[in-house]
Design a protein around this motif. Structure first.
Motif, PDB file in Angstrom:
ATOM      1  N   ALA A  46       0.801  -1.183  -0.154  1.00 63.56           N
ATOM      2  CA  ALA A  46      -0.239  -0.013   0.002  1.00 63.56           C
ATOM      3  C   ALA A  46       1.001   1.318   0.158  1.00 63.56           C
ATOM      4  N   PHE A  47       0.651   2.121  -0.571  1.00 57.96           N
ATOM      5  CA  PHE A  47       1.182   3.243  -0.792  1.00 57.96           C
ATOM      6  C   PHE A  47       0.503   4.710  -0.371  1.00 57.96           C
ATOM      7  N   ARG A  55       4.530   4.960  -9.640  1.00 61.39           N
ATOM      8  CA  ARG A  55       6.165   5.391  -9.890  1.00 61.39           C
ATOM      9  C   ARG A  55       6.883   3.745  -9.367  1.00 61.39           C
ATOM     10  N   ALA A  56       6.298   3.248  -8.598  1.00 62.66           N
ATOM     11  CA  ALA A  56       6.844   2.163  -8.094  1.00 62.66           C
ATOM     12  C   ALA A  56       6.529   0.919  -8.885  1.00 62.66           C
ATOM     13  N   GLU A  57       5.248   1.016  -9.631  1.00 67.05           N
ATOM     14  CA  GLU A  57       4.983  -0.145 -10.463  1.00 67.05           C
ATOM     15  C   GLU A  57       5.685   0.043 -11.775  1.00 67.05           C
ATOM     16  N   PHE A  83      11.225   3.910  -2.197  1.00 66.09           N
ATOM     17  CA  PHE A  83       9.739   3.875  -1.758  1.00 66.09           C
ATOM     18  C   PHE A  83       9.675   3.636  -0.543  1.00 66.09           C
ATOM     19  N   HIS A  84       8.650   3.760   0.036  1.00 72.49           N
ATOM     20  CA  HIS A  84       8.480   3.577   1.350  1.00 72.49           C
ATOM     21  C   HIS A  84       6.778   2.934   1.650  1.00 72.49           C
ATOM     22  N   PRO A  85       6.419   2.096   1.029  1.00 74.88           N
ATOM     23  CA  PRO A  85       5.314   1.256   1.287  1.00 74.88           C
ATOM     24  C   PRO A  85       5.034   0.850   2.587  1.00 74.88           C
ATOM     25  N   ARG A  86       3.708   0.133   2.469  1.00 71.73           N
ATOM     26  CA  ARG A  86       3.571  -0.537   3.778  1.00 71.73           C
ATOM     27  C   ARG A  86       3.063  -2.141   3.320  1.00 71.73           C
TER      28      ARG A  86
END
Length: 110
Positions: A46-47, A55-57, A83-86
């Protein structure tokens, strides 16, 4: 990120994970996953924003297969890409051994 029935990996963005998984499973998802079923969830993040997710994709799609597999083994390495997702969901911790894409040619039942 999905693991396809032909052992390839598919990366995509969606704001509605369960609905998108159902679409892929029914053959109505992305063109890439059609005919490569069954597909199953390998991992999901989750972003904070849609832009960060997209952008991560795009960044993940540019990775080679070995880097994607390393990302599955250690999801926190996504932070090394900026990136800093959960982490929200992981698929099977040890998926069955599947051939690499291209190793299965023709009908395996002949």
């Amino acid at each position: 990120m999905l693991l396809c029935g032909d052992a390839s990996l598919y990366t995509g963005y969606t704001p509605h994970l369960e609905a998108r998984l159902a679409a892929h499973a029914s053959g109505k998802g992305a063109r890439y996953t059609r005919g490569r079923g069954p597909v199953r969830l390998a991992i999901a993040w989750a972003f904070t924003t849609r832009g960060e997710a997209m952008r991560a994709e795009a960044r993940i799609k540019r990775l080679d297969r070995s880097a994607k597999l390393a990302l599955l083994a250690s999801p926190e390495t996504l932070e090394q890409l900026g990136f800093h997702p959960r982490l929200i969901q992981r698929g099977d911790p040890e998926p069955p051994a599947l051939p690499r894409p291209g190793e299965m040619r023709g009908n395996p039942h002949t």
